[in-house]
Design a protein around this motif. Structure first.
Motif, PDB file in Angstrom:
ATOM      1  N   THR A  24       0.827  -1.208   0.000  1.00 26.97           N
ATOM      2  CA  THR A  24       0.000   0.000   0.000  1.00 26.97           C
ATOM      3  C   THR A  24       0.860   1.256   0.000  1.00 26.97           C
ATOM      4  OG1 THR A  24      -1.775  -1.161   1.164  1.00 26.97           O
ATOM      5  CG2 THR A  24      -1.785   1.246   1.280  1.00 26.97           C
ATOM      6  N   LEU A  25       1.898   1.282   0.824  1.00 30.08           N
ATOM      7  CA  LEU A  25       2.766   2.464   0.906  1.00 30.08           C
ATOM      8  C   LEU A  25       3.474   2.739  -0.412  1.00 30.08           C
ATOM      9  CD1 LEU A  25       4.389   1.877   4.412  1.00 30.08           C
ATOM     10  CD2 LEU A  25       2.695   3.628   3.811  1.00 30.08           C
ATOM     11  N   LEU A  26       3.755   1.701  -1.164  1.00 39.44           N
ATOM     12  CA  LEU A  26       4.489   1.861  -2.419  1.00 39.44           C
ATOM     13  C   LEU A  26       3.575   1.853  -3.641  1.00 39.44           C
ATOM     14  CD1 LEU A  26       7.499  -0.472  -1.546  1.00 39.44           C
ATOM     15  CD2 LEU A  26       7.523   2.027  -1.715  1.00 39.44           C
ATOM     16  N   ALA A  27       2.284   1.992  -3.414  1.00 34.87           N
ATOM     17  CA  ALA A  27       1.329   2.000  -4.536  1.00 34.87           C
ATOM     18  C   ALA A  27       1.279   3.335  -5.253  1.00 34.87           C
ATOM     19  CB  ALA A  27      -0.059   1.630  -4.036  1.00 34.87           C
ATOM     20  N   GLY A  28       1.792   4.395  -4.631  1.00 39.18           N
ATOM     21  CA  GLY A  28       1.763   5.712  -5.266  1.00 39.18           C
ATOM     22  C   GLY A  28       0.363   6.204  -5.541  1.00 39.18           C
ATOM     23  N   GLY A  29      -0.575   5.845  -4.669  1.00 40.70           N
ATOM     24  CA  GLY A  29      -1.954   6.270  -4.851  1.00 40.70           C
ATOM     25  C   GLY A  29      -2.753   5.399  -5.786  1.00 40.70           C
TER      26      GLY A  29
ATOM     27  N   HIS B 284      10.806  -5.115  -2.754  1.00 37.09           N
ATOM     28  CA  HIS B 284       9.774  -4.417  -3.545  1.00 37.09           C
ATOM     29  C   HIS B 284      10.387  -3.589  -4.672  1.00 37.09           C
ATOM     30  CE1 HIS B 284       6.362  -5.368  -0.843  1.00 37.09           C
ATOM     31  NE2 HIS B 284       7.294  -5.399   0.086  1.00 37.09           N
ATOM     32  N   GLU B 285      11.546  -3.996  -5.139  1.00 30.90           N
ATOM     33  CA  GLU B 285      12.269  -3.219  -6.139  1.00 30.90           C
ATOM     34  C   GLU B 285      11.443  -2.958  -7.392  1.00 30.90           C
ATOM     35  OE1 GLU B 285      16.770  -3.245  -8.018  1.00 30.90           O
ATOM     36  OE2 GLU B 285      15.816  -5.144  -7.452  1.00 30.90           O
ATOM     37  N   SER B 286      10.750  -3.970  -7.883  1.00 28.77           N
ATOM     38  CA  SER B 286       9.975  -3.792  -9.118  1.00 28.77           C
ATOM     39  C   SER B 286       8.819  -2.820  -8.907  1.00 28.77           C
ATOM     40  CB  SER B 286       9.455  -5.137  -9.624  1.00 28.77           C
ATOM     41  OG  SER B 286       8.579  -5.731  -8.695  1.00 28.77           O
ATOM     42  N   GLN B 287       8.185  -2.854  -7.748  1.00 30.77           N
ATOM     43  CA  GLN B 287       7.088  -1.939  -7.474  1.00 30.77           C
ATOM     44  C   GLN B 287       7.593  -0.500  -7.380  1.00 30.77           C
ATOM     45  OE1 GLN B 287       4.702  -3.009  -4.077  1.00 30.77           O
ATOM     46  NE2 GLN B 287       3.284  -1.313  -4.365  1.00 30.77           N
ATOM     47  N   ILE B 288       8.740  -0.312  -6.766  1.00 28.05           N
ATOM     48  CA  ILE B 288       9.333   1.027  -6.685  1.00 28.05           C
ATOM     49  C   ILE B 288       9.695   1.521  -8.080  1.00 28.05           C
ATOM     50  CG2 ILE B 288      11.309   2.342  -5.812  1.00 28.05           C
ATOM     51  CD1 ILE B 288      11.316   0.373  -3.404  1.00 28.05           C
ATOM     52  N   ARG B 289      10.203   0.641  -8.909  1.00 29.17           N
ATOM     53  CA  ARG B 289      10.591   1.008 -10.266  1.00 29.17           C
ATOM     54  C   ARG B 289       9.393   1.445 -11.091  1.00 29.17           C
ATOM     55  NH1 ARG B 289      13.720  -3.153 -10.959  1.00 29.17           N
ATOM     56  NH2 ARG B 289      12.117  -4.458 -11.915  1.00 29.17           N
ATOM     57  N   ASP B 290       8.207   0.918 -10.773  1.00 27.83           N
ATOM     58  CA  ASP B 290       7.003   1.265 -11.528  1.00 27.83           C
ATOM     59  C   ASP B 290       6.390   2.602 -11.097  1.00 27.83           C
ATOM     60  OD1 ASP B 290       7.203  -1.036 -12.987  1.00 27.83           O
ATOM     61  OD2 ASP B 290       5.755  -2.164 -11.781  1.00 27.83           O
ATOM     62  N   LEU B 291       6.876   3.165  -9.999  1.00 26.47           N
ATOM     63  CA  LEU B 291       6.326   4.433  -9.539  1.00 26.47           C
ATOM     64  C   LEU B 291       6.768   5.585 -10.445  1.00 26.47           C
ATOM     65  CD1 LEU B 291       6.947   4.209  -5.677  1.00 26.47           C
ATOM     66  CD2 LEU B 291       4.705   4.349  -6.795  1.00 26.47           C
ATOM     67  N   PRO B 292       5.932   6.611 -10.587  1.00 25.67           N
ATOM     68  CA  PRO B 292       6.404   7.837 -11.254  1.00 25.67           C
ATOM     69  C   PRO B 292       7.596   8.394 -10.473  1.00 25.67           C
ATOM     70  CG  PRO B 292       4.029   7.887 -10.931  1.00 25.67           C
ATOM     71  CD  PRO B 292       4.535   6.711 -10.159  1.00 25.67           C
ATOM     72  N   PRO B 293       8.628   8.874 -11.145  1.00 21.07           N
ATOM     73  CA  PRO B 293       9.835   9.342 -10.433  1.00 21.07           C
ATOM     74  C   PRO B 293       9.542  10.332  -9.321  1.00 21.07           C
ATOM     75  CG  PRO B 293      10.236   9.266 -12.792  1.00 21.07           C
ATOM     76  CD  PRO B 293       8.780   8.981 -12.610  1.00 21.07           C
ATOM     77  N   GLU B 294       8.559  11.225  -9.549  1.00 22.86           N
ATOM     78  CA  GLU B 294       8.261  12.229  -8.526  1.00 22.86           C
ATOM     79  C   GLU B 294       7.614  11.638  -7.281  1.00 22.86           C
ATOM     80  OE1 GLU B 294       4.778  12.131 -11.451  1.00 22.86           O
ATOM     81  OE2 GLU B 294       6.986  12.050 -11.540  1.00 22.86           O
ATOM     82  N   ALA B 295       7.079  10.413  -7.396  1.00 20.68           N
ATOM     83  CA  ALA B 295       6.417   9.776  -6.245  1.00 20.68           C
ATOM     84  C   ALA B 295       7.370   8.954  -5.389  1.00 20.68           C
ATOM     85  CB  ALA B 295       5.269   8.889  -6.732  1.00 20.68           C
ATOM     86  N   VAL B 296       8.565   8.655  -5.899  1.00 14.40           N
ATOM     87  CA  VAL B 296       9.475   7.751  -5.196  1.00 14.40           C
ATOM     88  C   VAL B 296       9.939   8.289  -3.849  1.00 14.40           C
ATOM     89  CG1 VAL B 296      11.727   6.609  -5.307  1.00 14.40           C
ATOM     90  CG2 VAL B 296      10.206   6.571  -7.299  1.00 14.40           C
ATOM     91  N   PRO B 297      10.422   9.537  -3.764  1.00 15.30           N
ATOM     92  CA  PRO B 297      10.912  10.009  -2.451  1.00 15.30           C
ATOM     93  C   PRO B 297       9.860   9.939  -1.350  1.00 15.30           C
ATOM     94  CG  PRO B 297      11.652  11.482  -4.189  1.00 15.30           C
ATOM     95  CD  PRO B 297      10.654  10.563  -4.814  1.00 15.30           C
ATOM     96  N   GLY B 298       8.638  10.355  -1.659  1.00 15.23           N
ATOM     97  CA  GLY B 298       7.577  10.317  -0.653  1.00 15.23           C
ATOM     98  C   GLY B 298       7.226   8.901  -0.237  1.00 15.23           C
TER      99      GLY B 298
END
Length: 283
Positions: free
Chosen positions: A172-177, A237-251
Motif C-alpha cells: 500500500t505504501l508503495l502503490a503511489g496512490g 519491492h524493487e519492481s514496485q518502486i521502479r514502476d512508480l512515477p519518479p516524482e512519487a518515489v521520495p515520498g
C-alpha cells in the motif's frame, strides 16, 4: 558452484522453475538468515505438529535452504527435502554436511510430478513451499501417493493478504496512490492456499482426509533496525518502486521509513502476520 541440470517439470510449473532457480531463489539465498529469523516464531509449533519420530521418513516440499528438513532429520529416521532452486539445494546439502546429518538428503525436483516411491513417507511437510503448484490437486495427489496409509500432511501457508501486515502494508505504501488488485488466491502465489474452503477442496480431491486448519499469528522479524529493514524491504519491492512515477518515489520511501520506525521493538523491526497450520491424513 552448482552442477545441476534442470529437473523435469510439469508445463504448468515452468514459470516457477524460472523464478525459483533464478532471481527469486537468488534473493531467498542472499537473505536466508533474515528470512529464517523472520519465520522462527512459527518453527517450533510447526515441527511439533509434524511430530517426526525415530522411525519416521519425512518428505519436505519446497525445502528452501533446508532448515525444516534438517530439524526434521534430527527427530526422524530420514528426511528428504525437494525444491526447484538449485542454489537452495546446494546450500541445504552444505548445511547438512556441516551439521553432520547423514540421514538428510536433498534433490532438485518438481514435487507435482516427481516419481517419489509409492508409500515411502510417513509425513509430508512444507513450510510456505506448497502454494506455487500449477495444478495443486495433481501435486497433492502425487504427494498422497508417496505417503504410507495413515501418513500425514502438515503445512504452513499464509492467511488472507489483508491479515499479513508485512505484505499488505508495504504494498500500500508503495502503490503511489494507485488502486492495486489483491494477489490471486486461485493461481500460484503466496496466497494460493489462504482460503480455507479451497484448501479443504484441493486436499480432499487429492485423496487426503480429515483436513484441519488452525489459525496462528506472530510478529515477523524484518531487520535489526530501521536502516537494516529498509534495505531489505526496498530490495524485496524493487519492481514496485521502479514502476512508480519518479516524482512519487521520495515520498513513498519516506513513508516506508516512517512505518518501519513505528514497528521497532526490542527484538528488531517486526510486523504482524497470520498463517494457517494445515493438517491432513492419507486414509
Amino acid at each position: 558452484m552448482s552442477d545441476f541440470t534442470a529437473p523435469p517439470v510439469d508445463p504448468s510449473n515452468t514459470g516457477q522453475l524460472d523464478a525459483w532457480d533464478g532471481d527469486q531463489g537468488d534473493l531467498w539465498i542472499d537473505q536466508a538468515d533474515r528470512l529464517e529469523r523472520g519465520l522462527a516464531r512459527y518453527h517450533p509449533g510447526f515441527l511439533a505438529a509434524a511430530a517426526p519420530t525415530p522411525v519416521s521418513d519425512v518428505l519436505d516440499v519446497g525445502c528452501g535452504g533446508g532448515r525444516t528438513t534438517l530439524d526434521a532429520a534430527r527427530r526422524a529416521r530420514s528426511a528428504l527435502g525437494v525444491d526447484l532452486s538449485s542454489r537452495m539445494i546446494d546450500r541445504a546439502r552444505a548445511q547438512a554436511a556441516r551439521e553432520g546429518l547423514a540421514n538428510a538428503a536433498f534433490e532438485q525436483a518438481d514435487a507435482q510430478i516427481h516419481p517419489f516411491p509409492d508409500a515411502a513417507f510417513d509425513v509430508v511437510i512444507s513450510r510456505f513451499g506448497a502454494m506455487f503448484f500449477g495444478d495443486p490437486v495433481a501435486a497433492f495427489g502425487n504427494l498422497a501417493r508417496a505417503l504410507r496409509p495413515g501418513g500425514r500432511v502438515v503445512l504452513l501457508t499464509w492467511q488472507d493478504f489483508r491479515r499479513n501486515e508485512f505484505f499488505d502494508g508495504f504494498r500500500t505504501l508503495l502503490a503511489g496512490g494507485r488502486d492495486l488488485p489483491d494477489p490471486p488466491t486461485d493461481t500460484p502465489s503466496p496466497f494460493a492456499l489462504s482460503e480455507p474452503d479451497r484448501v479443504r477442496r484441493v486436499l480432499t480431491e487429492a485423496g487426503l482426509a480429515d483436513v484441519r486448519l488452525t489459525s496462528l499469528t506472530e510478529q515477523m522479524y524484518l531487520g535489526r533496525d530501521v536502516e537494516d529493514a529498509f534495505g531489505y524491504v526496498t530490495l524485496r519491492h524493487e519492481s514496485q518502486i521502479r514502476d512508480l512515477p519518479p516524482e512519487a518515489v521520495p515520498g513513498a520511501l519516506e513513508a516506508v521509513r516512517a512505518s518501519l520506525a513505528e514497528h521497532v521493538t526490542p527484538e528488531g523491526v517486526r510486523y504482524g502476520s497470520a498463517v494457517w497450520l494445515v493438517e491432513a491424513r492419507k486414509p
